[in-house]
Design a protein around this motif. Structure first.
Motif, PDB file in Angstrom:
ATOM      1  N   LYS A 156      18.375  58.608 105.942  1.00  0.00           N
ATOM      2  CA  LYS A 156      18.382  58.005 104.615  1.00  0.00           C
ATOM      3  C   LYS A 156      19.333  56.812 104.625  1.00  0.00           C
ATOM      4  CE  LYS A 156      17.363  62.254 102.034  1.00  0.00           C
ATOM      5  NZ  LYS A 156      17.837  63.190 100.971  1.00  0.00           N
ATOM      6  N   ILE A 157      19.085  55.884 103.684  1.00  0.00           N
ATOM      7  CA  ILE A 157      19.922  54.700 103.575  1.00  0.00           C
ATOM      8  C   ILE A 157      21.172  55.042 102.760  1.00  0.00           C
ATOM      9  CG2 ILE A 157      20.073  52.309 102.796  1.00  0.00           C
ATOM     10  CD1 ILE A 157      18.164  52.734 105.111  1.00  0.00           C
ATOM     11  N   HIS A 158      22.318  54.715 103.314  1.00  0.00           N
ATOM     12  CA  HIS A 158      23.591  54.970 102.644  1.00  0.00           C
ATOM     13  C   HIS A 158      24.415  53.687 102.616  1.00  0.00           C
ATOM     14  CE1 HIS A 158      23.004  59.382 102.797  1.00  0.00           C
ATOM     15  NE2 HIS A 158      22.483  59.164 104.001  1.00  0.00           N
ATOM     16  N   ASP A 159      25.216  53.546 101.553  1.00  0.00           N
ATOM     17  CA  ASP A 159      26.143  52.413 101.471  1.00  0.00           C
ATOM     18  C   ASP A 159      27.471  52.801 102.114  1.00  0.00           C
ATOM     19  OD1 ASP A 159      24.399  50.729 100.056  1.00  0.00           O
ATOM     20  OD2 ASP A 159      24.940  51.683  98.156  1.00  0.00           O
ATOM     21  N   ARG A 160      28.162  51.798 102.635  1.00  0.00           N
ATOM     22  CA  ARG A 160      29.492  52.051 103.188  1.00  0.00           C
ATOM     23  C   ARG A 160      30.355  50.805 103.039  1.00  0.00           C
ATOM     24  NH1 ARG A 160      28.919  52.026 109.839  1.00  0.00           N
ATOM     25  NH2 ARG A 160      28.588  49.779 110.076  1.00  0.00           N
ATOM     26  N   THR A 173      21.560  53.389 107.962  1.00  0.00           N
ATOM     27  CA  THR A 173      20.749  54.596 108.048  1.00  0.00           C
ATOM     28  C   THR A 173      21.604  55.722 108.631  1.00  0.00           C
ATOM     29  OG1 THR A 173      18.766  53.266 108.418  1.00  0.00           O
ATOM     30  CG2 THR A 173      18.641  55.619 108.977  1.00  0.00           C
ATOM     31  N   GLU A 232      28.660  42.768  94.891  1.00  0.00           N
ATOM     32  CA  GLU A 232      28.068  42.109  96.053  1.00  0.00           C
ATOM     33  C   GLU A 232      27.037  41.074  95.613  1.00  0.00           C
ATOM     34  OE1 GLU A 232      27.565  41.634 100.289  1.00  0.00           O
ATOM     35  OE2 GLU A 232      29.095  42.549  99.030  1.00  0.00           O
ATOM     36  N   ILE A 250      30.059  45.275 101.743  1.00  0.00           N
ATOM     37  CA  ILE A 250      29.383  46.538 101.484  1.00  0.00           C
ATOM     38  C   ILE A 250      28.072  46.516 102.247  1.00  0.00           C
ATOM     39  CG2 ILE A 250      28.384  48.046  99.720  1.00  0.00           C
ATOM     40  CD1 ILE A 250      30.333  46.791  97.724  1.00  0.00           C
ATOM     41  N   GLU A 251      27.885  47.484 103.112  1.00  0.00           N
ATOM     42  CA  GLU A 251      26.724  47.522 103.990  1.00  0.00           C
ATOM     43  C   GLU A 251      25.834  48.707 103.664  1.00  0.00           C
ATOM     44  OE1 GLU A 251      29.029  45.704 107.914  1.00  0.00           O
ATOM     45  OE2 GLU A 251      28.681  47.874 107.747  1.00  0.00           O
ATOM     46  N   SER A 252      24.559  48.574 104.001  1.00  0.00           N
ATOM     47  CA  SER A 252      23.612  49.681 103.891  1.00  0.00           C
ATOM     48  C   SER A 252      23.205  50.091 105.306  1.00  0.00           C
ATOM     49  CB  SER A 252      22.375  49.258 103.089  1.00  0.00           C
ATOM     50  OG  SER A 252      22.727  48.965 101.758  1.00  0.00           O
ATOM     51  N   ILE A 303      27.605  47.380  94.208  1.00  0.00           N
ATOM     52  CA  ILE A 303      26.385  46.618  94.477  1.00  0.00           C
ATOM     53  C   ILE A 303      26.324  45.383  93.578  1.00  0.00           C
ATOM     54  CG2 ILE A 303      23.869  46.676  94.503  1.00  0.00           C
ATOM     55  CD1 ILE A 303      25.224  48.344  96.680  1.00  0.00           C
ATOM     56  N   PHE A 361      31.802  55.959 101.975  1.00  0.00           N
ATOM     57  CA  PHE A 361      31.648  55.294 100.679  1.00  0.00           C
ATOM     58  C   PHE A 361      32.392  56.125  99.619  1.00  0.00           C
ATOM     59  CE2 PHE A 361      29.169  53.449  97.075  1.00  0.00           C
ATOM     60  CZ  PHE A 361      29.345  52.105  97.395  1.00  0.00           C
TER      61      PHE A 361
END
Length: 244
Positions: free
Chosen positions: A91-95, A86, A150, A82-84, A147, A50
């Protein structure tokens, strides 16, 4: 070999499909968008899923706002998502995910004529969508985050809101000086629940509400003043003289 030259050689390489390089224009990717993709791919290949748009902007000699503009153009064309996910740290990360580029490339290589028709249709649909992105960005006075881009795309692809209705929701938000998408989303959802799906329906309901509010307000009482009409006497003409 100079140490710096050696370092440049072993700094790493970015691998790119020759098919994509040859046909990216055929799947609706502009030269500017392709350069942005290359810079993001360079950073993503080094492990950053990201990348910061400011870093890409610096490499391109552009503003961060311009880079964000290119990104949401690619979002609108389904070239980017754009995906979320783990991460290893739980932890949750965007990419960023540019698989859409290759999905469209496969279609273009297998069915050139159909791919061209799809591209033209996508370009036609992207124009009003692009206007919505630009208008919101201008009214908010800042660049939209990935975000937010999106979220706006979902208004089109999942909720199927009319672009002009989204524009009316933006107008309502600006009039109330609430510059966020959450407020706009509540407005759009409220209109949808009330069956207001077109600009004409929204404007008609707005006019009806104004008229209803005006009719419900108490009318002001007429005050007696210098301009008040004189009271008509209760006796008949000539009656007063007969009493004298």
């Amino acid at each position: 070999m100079e140490p710096l030259a050696h370092a440049l050689i072993y700094d790493g390489e970015t691998t790119l499909s020759n098919a994509l390089l040859a046909h990216y224009r055929e799947i609706g990717v502009t030269n500017d968008e392709f350069l942005v993709y290359l810079q993001f791919k360079r950073l993503m290949d080094r492990g950053n899923q990201f990348p910061d748009a400011a870093v890409v902007a610096k490499s391109l000699g552009e503003s961060s706002n311009t880079v964000f503009q290119r990104l949401h153009e690619m979002l609108a064309k389904k070239l980017l998502t754009i995906e979320s996910v783990t991460g290893d740290d739980q932890k949750i990360h965007d990419r960023y995910n540019f698989d859409g580029l290759y999905d469209k490339l496969v279609v273009a290589l297998k069915q050139p004529e159909r791919a061209q028709a799809t591209q033209n249709e996508t370009a036609t649909k992207a124009n009003p969508r692009q206007k919505v992105f630009t208008d919101i960005q201008q009214e908010f006075g800042r660049a939209l985050s990935p975000i937010e881009m999106e979220s706006i795309s979902k208004w089109f692809d999942e909720d199927h809101y009319d672009p002009d209705v989204i524009g009316l929701a933006l107008r309502e938000a600006v009039l109330r000086q609430v510059y966020n998408l959450t407020y706009m989303d509540r407005i759009l959802l409220n209109w949808q629940k009330r069956g207001l799906k077109t600009p004409v329906q929204v404007e008609a309901e707005r006019q009806r509400s104004i008229e209803q509010r005006l009719n419900s307000e108490p009318k002001p009482k007429r005050q007696v003043g210098q301009n008040a009409k004189p009271k008509i006497p209760l006796f008949k003409i000539g009656e007063e003289n007969s009493k004298q």
